[in-house]
Write an enzyme that holds these catalytic residues in place. Structure first.
Site, PDB file in Angstrom:
ATOM      1  N   HIS A   1      54.686  65.934   1.219  1.00 33.80           N
ATOM      2  CA  HIS A   1      54.309  64.606   0.621  1.00 33.80           C
ATOM      3  C   HIS A   1      52.899  64.528   1.271  1.00 33.80           C
ATOM      4  O   HIS A   1      52.423  65.039   2.099  1.00 33.80           O
ATOM      5  CB  HIS A   1      55.058  63.308   1.917  1.00 33.80           C
ATOM      6  CG  HIS A   1      55.032  63.763   3.902  1.00 33.80           C
ATOM      7  ND1 HIS A   1      56.347  65.297   3.542  1.00 33.80           N
ATOM      8  CD2 HIS A   1      54.777  63.108   4.426  1.00 33.80           C
ATOM      9  CE1 HIS A   1      56.279  65.145   5.276  1.00 33.80           C
ATOM     10  NE2 HIS A   1      55.200  64.115   5.218  1.00 33.80           N
TER      11      HIS A   1
ATOM     12  N   HIS B   1      50.089  62.117   2.872  1.00 32.85           N
ATOM     13  CA  HIS B   1      49.667  60.911   3.719  1.00 32.85           C
ATOM     14  C   HIS B   1      48.805  60.168   3.598  1.00 32.85           C
ATOM     15  O   HIS B   1      47.363  60.755   3.415  1.00 32.85           O
ATOM     16  CB  HIS B   1      50.057  61.251   5.222  1.00 32.85           C
ATOM     17  CG  HIS B   1      50.739  61.326   6.360  1.00 32.85           C
ATOM     18  ND1 HIS B   1      51.849  60.297   6.202  1.00 32.85           N
ATOM     19  CD2 HIS B   1      51.453  62.583   6.113  1.00 32.85           C
ATOM     20  CE1 HIS B   1      53.193  61.147   7.150  1.00 32.85           C
ATOM     21  NE2 HIS B   1      51.937  62.175   7.143  1.00 32.85           N
TER      22      HIS B   1
HETATM   23  P1  AMP Z   1      55.814  64.555   8.293  1.00 33.49           P
HETATM   24  O1  AMP Z   1      54.783  64.468   9.683  1.00 33.49           O
HETATM   25  O2  AMP Z   1      53.993  65.084   7.941  1.00 33.49           O
HETATM   26  O3  AMP Z   1      56.198  65.135   7.428  1.00 33.49           O
HETATM   27  O4  AMP Z   1      55.369  62.942   8.177  1.00 33.49           O
HETATM   28  C1  AMP Z   1      56.973  62.435   8.009  1.00 33.49           C
HETATM   29  C2  AMP Z   1      56.425  61.065   8.022  1.00 33.49           C
HETATM   30  O5  AMP Z   1      57.911  60.430   7.466  1.00 33.49           O
HETATM   31  C3  AMP Z   1      56.690  60.367   9.770  1.00 33.49           C
HETATM   32  O6  AMP Z   1      54.945  60.042   8.904  1.00 33.49           O
HETATM   33  C4  AMP Z   1      57.420  59.742   9.105  1.00 33.49           C
HETATM   34  O7  AMP Z   1      57.260  58.072   9.605  1.00 33.49           O
HETATM   35  C5  AMP Z   1      57.563  59.007   7.785  1.00 33.49           C
HETATM   36  N1  AMP Z   1      58.749  58.753   7.954  1.00 33.49           N
HETATM   37  C6  AMP Z   1      59.969  59.578   8.194  1.00 33.49           C
HETATM   38  N2  AMP Z   1      61.457  58.939   7.504  1.00 33.49           N
HETATM   39  C7  AMP Z   1      60.856  57.998   6.794  1.00 33.49           C
HETATM   40  C8  AMP Z   1      61.821  57.118   5.846  1.00 33.49           C
HETATM   41  N3  AMP Z   1      62.550  57.406   5.933  1.00 33.49           N
HETATM   42  N4  AMP Z   1      61.041  56.124   5.173  1.00 33.49           N
HETATM   43  C9  AMP Z   1      59.645  55.891   5.419  1.00 33.49           C
HETATM   44  N5  AMP Z   1      59.054  56.828   5.699  1.00 33.49           N
HETATM   45  C10 AMP Z   1      59.800  57.052   6.630  1.00 33.49           C
END
Ligand code: AMP
Ligand code: ZN
Length: 142
Positions: A105, A107
């Protein structure tokens, strides 16, 4: 050949499958853009491929390019809708790099001067508020 990779234990695959809710901004055959549920600033959103690939190392290059284009489209709309001073477009690979969800993903995070960034994943946002911001960004999409 269609890329139908999926992992039943992956939270983002559950969003792709519609099994858990998300404040979706836009979706195409290959990607979904939705609001981060634990935003590090107002408008913090994510772009994911529908197909499950854990990180940049595993991503098919053509899908990586599609994600980058979707992130740019999202960043342009977010800038138009929310008028931040800057925008980070970033992604993490591996726990040591800060990755917590192992489905690739990007950001896309608006930033304002003088406003310190909250650590992402810390504070859960109000789902209704996220839907409202998603609608604002969607209305600004080209
Ligand atoms: P990363 O640390 O780059 O793996 O980021 C994962 C991101 O996913 C974090 O910013 C979380 O806040 C976000 N996240 C986790 N679960 C969900 C969810 N169910 N819906 C939307 N965002 C999520
Ligand atoms: Zn997944």
């Amino acid at each position: 050949m269609a890329d139908n990779n999926s992992d039943p234990d992956c939270i983002f695959c559950k969003i792709v499958a519609g099994e858990i809710p998300a404040a979706i901004i836009f979706e195409t055959d290959e990607v979904i853009a939705f609001m981060d549920a634990f935003p590090s600033s107002k408008g913090h959103a994510l772009v994911i491929p529908r197909a499950h690939h854990p990180d940049v190392f595993e991503m098919p290059p053509s899908l990586l390019a599609i994600c980058a284009q979707a992130s740019q489209r999202l960043a342009l709309a977010s800038r138009k809708a929310l008028q931040p001073d800057g925008m980070t477009v970033t992604q993490f690979n591996g726990a040591a790099a800060g990755q917590t969800v192992f489905h690739y993903h990007q950001h896309v995070t608006p930033r304002w001067e003088g406003q310190p960034r909250r650590s992402h994943g810390e504070h859960m946002a109000d789902p209704e508020e996220l839907k409202a911001i998603a609608a604002e960004i969607r209305a600004a999409l080209d």
